[in-house]
Design a protein around this motif. Structure first.
Motif: not given
Length: 369
Positions: A150-173
Protein backbone atom coordinates in the motif's frame (compact mmCIF):
# COMPACT_ATOMS: atom_id res chain seq x y z
CA UNK A 1 -20.71 -60.54 0.45
CA UNK A 2 -17.92 -62.50 -1.24
CA UNK A 3 -14.30 -61.92 -0.36
CA UNK A 4 -13.64 -60.73 -3.90
CA UNK A 5 -16.28 -58.02 -3.62
CA UNK A 6 -14.75 -56.86 -0.35
CA UNK A 7 -11.33 -56.30 -1.87
CA UNK A 8 -10.13 -52.69 -1.60
CA UNK A 9 -10.74 -50.63 -4.67
CA UNK A 10 -8.27 -48.10 -6.06
CA UNK A 11 -8.90 -44.49 -5.17
CA UNK A 12 -11.10 -42.72 -7.72
CA UNK A 13 -9.22 -40.40 -10.01
CA UNK A 14 -10.54 -36.87 -10.26
CA UNK A 15 -11.12 -36.08 -13.92
CA UNK A 16 -9.94 -32.49 -13.77
CA UNK A 17 -6.21 -31.79 -13.75
CA UNK A 18 -4.70 -30.45 -10.52
CA UNK A 19 -4.48 -26.74 -9.93
CA UNK A 20 -1.14 -24.96 -10.24
CA UNK A 21 0.25 -22.26 -7.96
CA UNK A 22 2.51 -21.18 -10.81
CA UNK A 23 -0.55 -20.41 -12.93
CA UNK A 24 -1.93 -18.05 -10.31
CA UNK A 25 -1.12 -14.34 -10.29
CA UNK A 26 -3.66 -12.92 -7.85
CA UNK A 27 -4.46 -9.23 -7.88
CA UNK A 28 -5.62 -8.49 -4.37
CA UNK A 29 -7.51 -5.24 -3.73
CA UNK A 30 -6.19 -3.15 -0.88
CA UNK A 31 -9.37 -3.53 1.17
CA UNK A 32 -8.97 -7.33 1.10
CA UNK A 33 -5.40 -7.10 2.38
CA UNK A 34 -6.66 -5.21 5.42
CA UNK A 35 -9.83 -7.28 5.85
CA UNK A 36 -7.71 -10.44 6.02
CA UNK A 37 -5.74 -9.11 8.99
CA UNK A 38 -7.58 -11.35 11.44
CA UNK A 39 -6.41 -14.30 13.56
CA UNK A 40 -5.60 -17.30 11.32
CA UNK A 41 -8.13 -20.14 11.08
CA UNK A 42 -6.39 -22.26 13.72
CA UNK A 43 -7.08 -19.44 16.20
CA UNK A 44 -10.67 -18.78 15.16
CA UNK A 45 -12.14 -20.36 18.28
CA UNK A 46 -9.60 -19.44 20.95
CA UNK A 47 -10.79 -17.24 23.79
CA UNK A 48 -9.51 -16.27 27.22
CA UNK A 49 -11.81 -18.96 28.59
CA UNK A 50 -10.07 -21.65 26.53
CA UNK A 51 -6.62 -20.69 27.81
CA UNK A 52 -5.81 -23.02 30.72
CA UNK A 53 -3.30 -21.33 33.04
CA UNK A 54 -0.73 -23.51 34.78
CA UNK A 55 -1.54 -23.43 38.52
CA UNK A 56 2.19 -23.36 39.19
CA UNK A 57 2.68 -20.25 37.05
CA UNK A 58 0.59 -17.41 38.54
CA UNK A 59 1.82 -14.99 35.87
CA UNK A 60 -0.36 -16.82 33.34
CA UNK A 61 -3.58 -16.14 35.27
CA UNK A 62 -2.48 -12.57 35.91
CA UNK A 63 -1.87 -12.03 32.19
CA UNK A 64 -5.39 -13.21 31.36
CA UNK A 65 -6.89 -10.80 33.90
CA UNK A 66 -4.85 -7.85 32.64
CA UNK A 67 -5.69 -8.59 29.01
CA UNK A 68 -9.40 -8.98 29.75
CA UNK A 69 -9.38 -5.54 31.40
CA UNK A 70 -7.36 -4.10 28.53
CA UNK A 71 -9.89 -5.43 25.99
CA UNK A 72 -12.84 -4.06 27.97
CA UNK A 73 -11.18 -0.64 28.05
CA UNK A 74 -11.09 -0.53 24.26
CA UNK A 75 -14.86 -0.41 23.93
CA UNK A 76 -16.81 2.76 23.22
CA UNK A 77 -15.23 5.75 21.58
CA UNK A 78 -12.04 5.61 19.60
CA UNK A 79 -9.11 7.04 21.52
CA UNK A 80 -9.24 10.11 19.32
CA UNK A 81 -12.58 10.86 20.92
CA UNK A 82 -14.83 10.60 17.88
CA UNK A 83 -16.24 7.12 18.44
CA UNK A 84 -16.17 6.66 14.66
CA UNK A 85 -13.41 5.36 12.39
CA UNK A 86 -11.84 7.98 10.22
CA UNK A 87 -12.13 7.63 6.46
CA UNK A 88 -10.80 4.41 5.04
CA UNK A 89 -8.62 3.45 2.13
CA UNK A 90 -9.67 6.19 -0.24
CA UNK A 91 -10.66 8.90 2.23
CA UNK A 92 -8.65 12.03 1.57
CA UNK A 93 -8.82 15.40 3.23
CA UNK A 94 -9.07 13.84 6.70
CA UNK A 95 -8.49 16.25 9.54
CA UNK A 96 -5.54 15.48 11.78
CA UNK A 97 -6.62 13.36 14.73
CA UNK A 98 -6.06 14.70 18.22
CA UNK A 99 -3.39 13.14 20.35
CA UNK A 100 -4.26 9.89 22.11
CA UNK A 101 -4.51 9.95 25.89
CA UNK A 102 -1.29 9.72 27.84
CA UNK A 103 -0.23 6.42 29.38
CA UNK A 104 0.23 2.90 28.02
CA UNK A 105 -1.85 2.18 24.95
CA UNK A 106 -0.22 -1.17 24.33
CA UNK A 107 0.70 -4.49 25.89
CA UNK A 108 3.70 -6.64 25.14
CA UNK A 109 3.49 -10.37 25.94
CA UNK A 110 6.92 -11.47 27.13
CA UNK A 111 7.47 -15.20 27.45
CA UNK A 112 9.24 -18.27 26.14
CA UNK A 113 8.10 -20.59 23.39
CA UNK A 114 4.98 -22.61 23.97
CA UNK A 115 3.40 -20.61 26.81
CA UNK A 116 0.43 -19.53 24.68
CA UNK A 117 1.32 -15.97 23.68
CA UNK A 118 -0.39 -16.23 20.29
CA UNK A 119 -3.44 -17.83 21.93
CA UNK A 120 -3.66 -14.86 24.30
CA UNK A 121 -3.04 -12.30 21.54
CA UNK A 122 -5.82 -13.80 19.41
CA UNK A 123 -8.09 -13.93 22.46
CA UNK A 124 -7.49 -10.21 22.99
CA UNK A 125 -8.53 -9.55 19.39
CA UNK A 126 -11.71 -11.61 19.82
CA UNK A 127 -12.54 -10.00 23.19
CA UNK A 128 -12.11 -6.39 22.08
CA UNK A 129 -15.64 -4.93 21.75
CA UNK A 130 -15.37 -3.58 18.24
CA UNK A 131 -16.38 -4.68 14.76
CA UNK A 132 -13.75 -6.82 13.00
CA UNK A 133 -13.19 -3.96 10.57
CA UNK A 134 -11.95 -1.84 13.49
CA UNK A 135 -9.26 -4.24 14.72
CA UNK A 136 -6.37 -5.94 12.95
CA UNK A 137 -4.24 -9.00 13.66
CA UNK A 138 -1.14 -10.04 11.76
CA UNK A 139 2.45 -11.10 12.02
CA UNK A 140 5.27 -8.61 11.76
CA UNK A 141 6.00 -9.92 8.26
CA UNK A 142 2.39 -9.41 7.19
CA UNK A 143 2.52 -5.84 8.46
CA UNK A 144 5.71 -5.05 6.54
CA UNK A 145 4.18 -6.68 3.45
CA UNK A 146 1.11 -4.47 3.85
CA UNK A 147 3.33 -1.40 3.86
CA UNK A 148 5.08 -2.73 0.77
CA UNK A 149 1.77 -3.21 -1.03
CA UNK A 150 0.00 0.00 0.00
CA UNK A 151 2.86 2.38 0.74
CA UNK A 152 3.62 3.92 4.13
CA UNK A 153 1.16 6.82 4.08
CA UNK A 154 -1.70 4.71 2.77
CA UNK A 155 -1.05 2.11 5.49
CA UNK A 156 -1.13 4.81 8.17
CA UNK A 157 -4.35 6.20 6.75
CA UNK A 158 -5.93 2.75 6.49
CA UNK A 159 -5.13 1.60 10.03
CA UNK A 160 -5.61 4.91 11.84
CA UNK A 161 -9.31 4.33 12.39
CA UNK A 162 -8.75 0.99 14.13
CA UNK A 163 -9.24 0.40 17.84
CA UNK A 164 -6.58 -2.31 18.08
CA UNK A 165 -3.60 -3.64 16.14
CA UNK A 166 -2.15 -7.00 17.25
CA UNK A 167 1.33 -7.92 15.98
CA UNK A 168 2.46 -11.49 16.47
CA UNK A 169 6.15 -12.43 16.25
CA UNK A 170 7.58 -8.93 16.17
CA UNK A 171 10.90 -9.49 14.41
CA UNK A 172 14.06 -7.56 15.15
CA UNK A 173 16.50 -9.31 12.82
CA UNK A 174 16.20 -6.61 10.15
CA UNK A 175 17.04 -3.11 11.48
CA UNK A 176 15.40 -1.44 8.47
CA UNK A 177 12.08 -3.21 9.00
CA UNK A 178 12.25 -2.51 12.74
CA UNK A 179 12.61 1.23 12.11
CA UNK A 180 9.84 1.13 9.48
CA UNK A 181 7.34 -0.61 11.76
CA UNK A 182 8.32 1.45 14.81
CA UNK A 183 7.68 4.63 12.83
CA UNK A 184 4.35 3.24 11.63
CA UNK A 185 3.29 2.31 15.16
CA UNK A 186 4.22 5.78 16.38
CA UNK A 187 1.84 7.30 13.83
CA UNK A 188 -0.91 4.88 14.84
CA UNK A 189 -0.46 5.57 18.55
CA UNK A 190 -0.79 9.28 17.81
CA UNK A 191 -4.05 8.46 16.03
CA UNK A 192 -5.34 6.61 19.10
CA UNK A 193 -4.83 2.99 18.02
CA UNK A 194 -4.14 0.54 20.83
CA UNK A 195 -1.31 -1.96 20.27
CA UNK A 196 -0.50 -5.48 21.40
CA UNK A 197 2.56 -7.51 20.46
CA UNK A 198 4.60 -10.63 20.98
CA UNK A 199 8.14 -10.94 19.66
CA UNK A 200 10.83 -13.27 18.41
CA UNK A 201 14.29 -13.68 19.86
CA UNK A 202 17.15 -11.52 18.69
CA UNK A 203 19.90 -13.14 16.60
CA UNK A 204 22.35 -14.82 18.97
CA UNK A 205 19.66 -15.52 21.56
CA UNK A 206 17.87 -18.32 19.75
CA UNK A 207 18.67 -20.94 22.38
CA UNK A 208 17.43 -18.86 25.28
CA UNK A 209 13.79 -19.58 24.50
CA UNK A 210 12.55 -16.13 25.46
CA UNK A 211 13.02 -12.56 24.42
CA UNK A 212 13.58 -10.06 27.22
CA UNK A 213 11.05 -7.26 27.40
CA UNK A 214 13.84 -4.77 28.05
CA UNK A 215 15.39 -5.61 24.68
CA UNK A 216 12.07 -5.24 22.88
CA UNK A 217 11.34 -1.88 24.48
CA UNK A 218 14.84 -0.64 23.70
CA UNK A 219 14.55 -1.64 20.03
CA UNK A 220 11.27 0.20 19.51
CA UNK A 221 12.79 3.26 21.19
CA UNK A 222 10.26 6.08 21.43
CA UNK A 223 7.33 3.67 21.60
CA UNK A 224 8.41 2.01 24.83
CA UNK A 225 6.32 4.30 27.02
CA UNK A 226 3.19 3.09 25.25
CA UNK A 227 3.69 -0.57 26.18
CA UNK A 228 3.02 -2.42 29.39
CA UNK A 229 5.08 -5.61 29.49
CA UNK A 230 3.31 -8.74 30.72
CA UNK A 231 5.64 -11.56 31.64
CA UNK A 232 4.20 -15.03 31.02
CA UNK A 233 6.25 -17.76 32.66
CA UNK A 234 5.92 -21.43 31.90
CA UNK A 235 7.61 -24.48 30.49
CA UNK A 236 8.24 -24.83 26.80
CA UNK A 237 5.98 -27.69 25.76
CA UNK A 238 7.35 -27.79 22.21
CA UNK A 239 10.55 -29.31 20.95
CA UNK A 240 13.03 -26.52 20.20
CA UNK A 241 15.26 -28.44 17.84
CA UNK A 242 14.52 -29.20 14.23
CA UNK A 243 11.78 -31.80 13.95
CA UNK A 244 12.57 -34.89 11.91
CA UNK A 245 10.90 -34.44 8.56
CA UNK A 246 9.02 -37.43 7.11
CA UNK A 247 10.64 -39.20 4.17
CA UNK A 248 9.56 -37.69 0.83
CA UNK A 249 7.46 -39.68 -1.62
CA UNK A 250 8.36 -40.36 -5.24
CA UNK A 251 7.42 -38.04 -8.10
CA UNK A 252 4.93 -40.62 -9.30
CA UNK A 253 3.25 -40.93 -5.88
CA UNK A 254 2.96 -37.16 -5.53
CA UNK A 255 1.56 -36.75 -9.04
CA UNK A 256 -0.98 -39.55 -8.57
CA UNK A 257 -2.11 -38.06 -5.26
CA UNK A 258 -2.53 -34.62 -6.86
CA UNK A 259 -4.78 -36.05 -9.58
CA UNK A 260 -6.75 -38.08 -7.02
CA UNK A 261 -7.34 -35.17 -4.61
CA UNK A 262 -9.97 -32.61 -5.45
CA UNK A 263 -8.69 -29.07 -4.88
CA UNK A 264 -5.01 -30.07 -4.88
CA UNK A 265 -2.28 -28.17 -6.69
CA UNK A 266 0.73 -29.74 -8.41
CA UNK A 267 3.93 -27.82 -9.13
CA UNK A 268 7.62 -28.37 -9.72
CA UNK A 269 9.40 -26.93 -6.68
CA UNK A 270 12.14 -24.92 -8.48
CA UNK A 271 9.53 -23.45 -10.83
CA UNK A 272 7.37 -22.48 -7.85
CA UNK A 273 10.30 -20.68 -6.23
CA UNK A 274 10.79 -18.69 -9.44
CA UNK A 275 7.08 -17.85 -9.51
CA UNK A 276 7.11 -16.56 -5.93
CA UNK A 277 9.56 -13.88 -7.03
CA UNK A 278 6.88 -12.50 -9.37
CA UNK A 279 4.11 -12.36 -6.75
CA UNK A 280 4.20 -9.84 -3.90
CA UNK A 281 4.32 -11.67 -0.53
CA UNK A 282 1.19 -9.79 0.57
CA UNK A 283 -0.67 -11.88 -2.05
CA UNK A 284 0.55 -15.30 -0.92
CA UNK A 285 -2.65 -15.78 1.07
CA UNK A 286 -4.69 -15.25 -2.09
CA UNK A 287 -2.29 -17.56 -3.92
CA UNK A 288 -3.51 -20.41 -1.70
CA UNK A 289 -7.25 -19.63 -1.96
CA UNK A 290 -9.45 -22.74 -1.97
CA UNK A 291 -6.54 -25.19 -1.96
CA UNK A 292 -7.12 -28.52 -0.24
CA UNK A 293 -3.53 -29.72 -0.62
CA UNK A 294 -0.23 -28.60 -2.15
CA UNK A 295 1.77 -31.21 -4.07
CA UNK A 296 5.39 -30.46 -4.98
CA UNK A 297 7.85 -32.45 -7.05
CA UNK A 298 11.62 -32.11 -7.03
CA UNK A 299 12.16 -30.34 -3.71
CA UNK A 300 15.78 -29.17 -3.51
CA UNK A 301 17.84 -26.77 -1.39
CA UNK A 302 16.77 -23.14 -1.61
CA UNK A 303 19.44 -21.30 -3.64
CA UNK A 304 19.65 -17.91 -1.89
CA UNK A 305 18.36 -15.91 1.03
CA UNK A 306 15.82 -13.79 -0.87
CA UNK A 307 14.19 -16.94 -2.20
CA UNK A 308 14.33 -18.52 1.24
CA UNK A 309 12.54 -15.60 2.87
CA UNK A 310 9.76 -15.75 0.28
CA UNK A 311 9.36 -19.47 0.97
CA UNK A 312 9.06 -18.70 4.69
CA UNK A 313 6.09 -16.43 3.99
CA UNK A 314 4.39 -19.07 1.84
CA UNK A 315 4.96 -21.69 4.54
CA UNK A 316 3.32 -19.38 7.09
CA UNK A 317 0.25 -18.85 4.89
CA UNK A 318 -0.12 -22.60 4.25
CA UNK A 319 0.29 -23.36 7.94
CA UNK A 320 -2.27 -20.71 8.93
CA UNK A 321 -4.74 -22.30 6.53
CA UNK A 322 -3.82 -25.89 7.53
CA UNK A 323 -3.12 -26.92 3.92
CA UNK A 324 -1.22 -30.25 3.80
CA UNK A 325 1.95 -30.35 1.69
CA UNK A 326 2.99 -33.53 -0.13
CA UNK A 327 6.44 -33.53 -1.69
CA UNK A 328 9.10 -35.52 -3.50
CA UNK A 329 12.82 -34.77 -3.54
CA UNK A 330 14.66 -33.75 -0.40
CA UNK A 331 13.00 -33.71 3.04
CA UNK A 332 12.07 -30.27 4.32
CA UNK A 333 14.77 -30.25 7.01
CA UNK A 334 17.34 -29.98 4.20
CA UNK A 335 15.80 -26.93 2.50
CA UNK A 336 18.16 -24.35 4.01
CA UNK A 337 21.96 -24.34 4.06
CA UNK A 338 23.99 -24.45 7.24
CA UNK A 339 24.98 -20.85 6.58
CA UNK A 340 21.30 -19.84 6.51
CA UNK A 341 20.48 -21.81 9.66
CA UNK A 342 23.34 -20.11 11.48
CA UNK A 343 22.62 -16.60 10.18
CA UNK A 344 20.49 -13.71 11.34
CA UNK A 345 17.27 -15.08 9.84
CA UNK A 346 17.64 -18.57 11.28
CA UNK A 347 14.59 -18.19 13.54
CA UNK A 348 12.43 -17.80 10.42
CA UNK A 349 14.01 -20.82 8.75
CA UNK A 350 13.55 -23.00 11.82
CA UNK A 351 9.90 -21.95 11.92
CA UNK A 352 9.41 -22.72 8.22
CA UNK A 353 10.96 -26.18 8.58
CA UNK A 354 8.81 -26.92 11.61
CA UNK A 355 5.62 -25.81 9.87
CA UNK A 356 6.31 -27.52 6.56
CA UNK A 357 7.21 -30.71 8.41
CA UNK A 358 3.88 -30.60 10.28
CA UNK A 359 2.02 -30.07 6.99
CA UNK A 360 3.98 -32.92 5.37
CA UNK A 361 2.83 -35.22 8.14
CA UNK A 362 -0.75 -34.10 7.53
CA UNK A 363 -0.33 -34.95 3.83
CA UNK A 364 0.72 -38.59 4.24
CA UNK A 365 -2.88 -39.76 4.09
CA UNK A 366 -3.12 -38.48 0.50
CA UNK A 367 -0.84 -41.36 -0.51
CA UNK A 368 -1.49 -44.01 2.13
CA UNK A 369 -5.27 -43.45 2.20
Amino acid sequence: MSSSSAAPQPSPIVEASPLSLCAREPRVPADRLVAEMVPPPRFDSVRFGTYIPDPGQPSQSEAVQVLESFAAGLGGAHASGSGKPRRGLLGFGRAKAPKAPAGPRGVYLDGGYGVGKTHLLASLWHATPAEPSLKAFGTFVELTNLVGALGFQQTVQTLSGHRLLCIDEFELDDPGDTVLVSTLLGKLVDAGVALAATSNTLPGKLGEGRFAAADFLREIQGLSAHFRALRIDGEDYRHRGLPEAPAPFSDDQVTRAAYATEGASLDDFPRLLDHLARVHPSRYGALTDDLKAVCLTGVEPVPDQSTALRLVVLADRLYDREVPVLASGLPFDRLFSEEMLNGGYRKKYFRAISRLTALARDARGLVTG
